[in-house]
Design a protein around this motif. Structure first.
Motif, PDB file in Angstrom:
ATOM      1  N   GLU A  12       0.468  -1.057   0.100  1.00  0.00           N
ATOM      2  CA  GLU A  12       0.054   0.093  -0.074  1.00  0.00           C
ATOM      3  C   GLU A  12       1.131   1.122  -0.078  1.00  0.00           C
ATOM      4  N   GLU A  13       1.803   0.897  -1.299  1.00  0.00           N
ATOM      5  CA  GLU A  13       2.493   2.706  -1.812  1.00  0.00           C
ATOM      6  C   GLU A  13       1.853   4.360  -1.571  1.00  0.00           C
ATOM      7  N   ALA A  14       0.828   4.261  -1.962  1.00  0.00           N
ATOM      8  CA  ALA A  14      -0.185   5.680  -1.141  1.00  0.00           C
ATOM      9  C   ALA A  14       0.011   5.731   0.164  1.00  0.00           C
ATOM     10  N   THR A  15      -1.058   4.796   0.364  1.00  0.00           N
ATOM     11  CA  THR A  15      -1.285   4.912   2.042  1.00  0.00           C
ATOM     12  C   THR A  15       0.293   5.037   2.935  1.00  0.00           C
ATOM     13  N   LEU A  16       1.190   3.811   2.628  1.00  0.00           N
ATOM     14  CA  LEU A  16       2.472   4.542   3.241  1.00  0.00           C
ATOM     15  C   LEU A  16       3.072   5.911   3.800  1.00  0.00           C
ATOM     16  N   LYS A  17       2.849   6.773   2.296  1.00  0.00           N
ATOM     17  CA  LYS A  17       3.029   7.879   1.306  1.00  0.00           C
ATOM     18  C   LYS A  17       2.546   8.673   2.773  1.00  0.00           C
ATOM     19  N   ARG A  18       0.800   8.392   2.739  1.00  0.00           N
ATOM     20  CA  ARG A  18       0.477   9.438   3.846  1.00  0.00           C
ATOM     21  C   ARG A  18       0.618   9.467   5.019  1.00  0.00           C
ATOM     22  N   GLN A  19       0.781   8.083   5.351  1.00  0.00           N
ATOM     23  CA  GLN A  19       1.086   8.585   7.084  1.00  0.00           C
ATOM     24  C   GLN A  19       2.387   8.150   7.106  1.00  0.00           C
ATOM     25  N   LEU A  20       3.190   8.775   6.683  1.00  0.00           N
ATOM     26  CA  LEU A  20       5.312   9.898   6.311  1.00  0.00           C
ATOM     27  C   LEU A  20       4.301  10.787   6.180  1.00  0.00           C
ATOM     28  N   ASP A  21       4.290  11.459   5.590  1.00  0.00           N
ATOM     29  CA  ASP A  21       3.534  13.095   5.042  1.00  0.00           C
ATOM     30  C   ASP A  21       2.856  12.844   6.535  1.00  0.00           C
ATOM     31  N   ARG A  22       1.950  12.525   7.443  1.00  0.00           N
ATOM     32  CA  ARG A  22       1.518  12.753   8.836  1.00  0.00           C
ATOM     33  C   ARG A  22       2.310  12.455   9.300  1.00  0.00           C
ATOM     34  N   TRP A  23       3.363  11.730   9.531  1.00  0.00           N
ATOM     35  CA  TRP A  23       4.642  11.524  10.625  1.00  0.00           C
ATOM     36  C   TRP A  23       5.076  13.328  10.385  1.00  0.00           C
ATOM     37  N   HIS A  24       5.596  13.946   9.493  1.00  0.00           N
ATOM     38  CA  HIS A  24       5.997  14.397   9.307  1.00  0.00           C
ATOM     39  C   HIS A  24       5.765  15.825   9.640  1.00  0.00           C
ATOM     40  N   GLU A  25       4.139  15.690   9.154  1.00  0.00           N
ATOM     41  CA  GLU A  25       3.461  16.767  10.346  1.00  0.00           C
ATOM     42  C   GLU A  25       2.719  17.278  11.061  1.00  0.00           C
ATOM     43  N   ASP A  26       2.579  16.151  11.929  1.00  0.00           N
ATOM     44  CA  ASP A  26       2.306  15.960  13.319  1.00  0.00           C
ATOM     45  C   ASP A  26       3.417  15.125  14.418  1.00  0.00           C
ATOM     46  N   LEU A  27       3.584  14.310  13.950  1.00  0.00           N
ATOM     47  CA  LEU A  27       5.003  14.303  14.977  1.00  0.00           C
ATOM     48  C   LEU A  27       6.662  14.993  15.392  1.00  0.00           C
ATOM     49  N   ALA A  28       6.337  15.376  13.769  1.00  0.00           N
ATOM     50  CA  ALA A  28       7.926  15.370  13.194  1.00  0.00           C
ATOM     51  C   ALA A  28       8.052  16.476  14.579  1.00  0.00           C
ATOM     52  N   PRO A  29       7.853  17.993  14.465  1.00  0.00           N
ATOM     53  CA  PRO A  29       7.270  18.464  15.514  1.00  0.00           C
ATOM     54  C   PRO A  29       8.366  18.345  17.155  1.00  0.00           C
ATOM     55  N   GLY A  30       7.806  16.891  17.679  1.00  0.00           N
ATOM     56  CA  GLY A  30       7.621  17.295  19.070  1.00  0.00           C
ATOM     57  C   GLY A  30       9.292  15.502  18.760  1.00  0.00           C
ATOM     58  N   ALA A  31       9.635  15.069  17.750  1.00  0.00           N
ATOM     59  CA  ALA A  31      10.847  14.642  17.533  1.00  0.00           C
ATOM     60  C   ALA A  31      11.792  15.290  18.032  1.00  0.00           C
ATOM     61  N   ASP A  32      12.228  15.452  18.722  1.00  0.00           N
ATOM     62  CA  ASP A  32      13.814  16.089  19.213  1.00  0.00           C
ATOM     63  C   ASP A  32      15.333  15.209  18.401  1.00  0.00           C
ATOM     64  N   GLY A  33      15.775  16.175  17.322  1.00  0.00           N
ATOM     65  CA  GLY A  33      17.004  14.917  17.586  1.00  0.00           C
ATOM     66  C   GLY A  33      16.846  14.897  15.858  1.00  0.00           C
ATOM     67  N   TRP A  34      15.140  14.344  15.422  1.00  0.00           N
ATOM     68  CA  TRP A  34      14.902  14.082  13.836  1.00  0.00           C
ATOM     69  C   TRP A  34      15.798  15.042  13.240  1.00  0.00           C
ATOM     70  N   LEU A  35      16.414  14.267  12.507  1.00  0.00           N
ATOM     71  CA  LEU A  35      17.105  15.497  11.151  1.00  0.00           C
ATOM     72  C   LEU A  35      16.541  15.260   9.433  1.00  0.00           C
ATOM     73  N   GLY A  36      15.595  13.801   9.471  1.00  0.00           N
ATOM     74  CA  GLY A  36      15.097  13.991   7.834  1.00  0.00           C
ATOM     75  C   GLY A  36      15.083  12.375   7.525  1.00  0.00           C
ATOM     76  N   TRP A  37      14.784  12.065   6.385  1.00  0.00           N
ATOM     77  CA  TRP A  37      14.760  10.408   5.615  1.00  0.00           C
ATOM     78  C   TRP A  37      14.802  11.045   4.485  1.00  0.00           C
ATOM     79  N   THR A  38      14.841   9.548   3.552  1.00  0.00           N
ATOM     80  CA  THR A  38      15.216   9.342   2.676  1.00  0.00           C
ATOM     81  C   THR A  38      14.196   7.864   2.710  1.00  0.00           C
ATOM     82  N   CYS A  39      12.881   7.315   1.619  1.00  0.00           N
ATOM     83  CA  CYS A  39      12.299   7.387   1.247  1.00  0.00           C
ATOM     84  C   CYS A  39      11.448   6.320   0.330  1.00  0.00           C
ATOM     85  N   GLY A  40      11.669   5.666   0.432  1.00  0.00           N
ATOM     86  CA  GLY A  40      11.209   5.516  -2.020  1.00  0.00           C
ATOM     87  C   GLY A  40      11.300   3.720  -1.485  1.00  0.00           C
ATOM     88  N   THR A  41      10.521   3.143  -2.556  1.00  0.00           N
ATOM     89  CA  THR A  41       9.839   2.021  -2.761  1.00  0.00           C
ATOM     90  C   THR A  41      10.388   1.628  -4.516  1.00  0.00           C
TER      91      THR A  41
END
Length: 202
Positions: A12-41
């Protein structure tokens, strides 16, 4: 820098991409020390996520957050079967380290007998590589304790990457590369034709 590599077959690539986008928007602000990611299928539906943190401790703090556990419980349903995690404290940044504007990413993985040889080669000045292969924006090399490694190379485009592959290395570099490769087993090349990027603060 610390890198965690996450892999699994994704149906479910499209669903996974949406989940990653949601993490970036909602969870990333509270993830101290997170620098970034490179992902894909890949074309074979293998998801590869190369997640960068300042340290292993920062990554663990993120994993311990209840909201992270809830997010992963939802996200894991996008995968078929087992998802593997590789934890790498030994990280080398190549050239400019990559770019969120890259059009193509190639991931190279394998097992090396003498990880120090790989570290020494990849830690050298890269002026010749930059001149010979200008289409390589940069990347990372991550090695874990048992010699498993993950190299991530970002390119401006796949067409430029393929043309660059056909160039011959200078003789000395070719000998060094062949000597190191003689210690590598289980080499795998994973092409991310539609890479996904995110960085802290973006």
């Amino acid at each position: 820098m610390y890198i965690q590599v996450i892999q699994g077959t994704c149906h479910e690539e499209a669903t996974l991409k949406r989940q990653l986008d949601r993490w970036h928007e909602d969870l990333a602000p509270g993830a101290d020390g997170w620098l970034g990611w490179t992902c894909g299928t890949t074309d074979a539906d293998l998801f590869v996520g190369v997640i960068r943190f300042e340290s292993r401790e920062a990554a663990q703090r993120n994993s311990d957050r209840p909201e992270q556990g809830d997010w992963w419980e939802e996200t894991s349903g996008c995968f078929d079967g087992e998802v593997t995690f590789h934890d790498c404290d030994d990280v080398i940044v190549l050239l400019d380290g990559g770019s969120d504007d890259a059009g193509f990413v190639q991931v190279v993985q394998g097992q090396i007998e003498n990880a120090q040889r790989l570290r020494d080669l990849m830690s050298r000045p890269m002026d010749e590589l930059r001149e010979m292969r200008p289409e390589i924006i940069g990347g990372t090399v991550a090695v874990n304790d048992d010699g498993w490694f993950n190299q991530t190379f970002a390119f401006r485009s796949e067409d430029e990457a393929r043309r660059g592959e056909g160039q011959e290395m200078p003789a000395e570099q070719q000998r060094e590369w062949e000597s190191m490769m003689s210690q590598v087993s289980d080499m795998t090349y994973l092409d991310l034709h539609r890479p996904w990027f995110a960085s802290a603060g973006s």
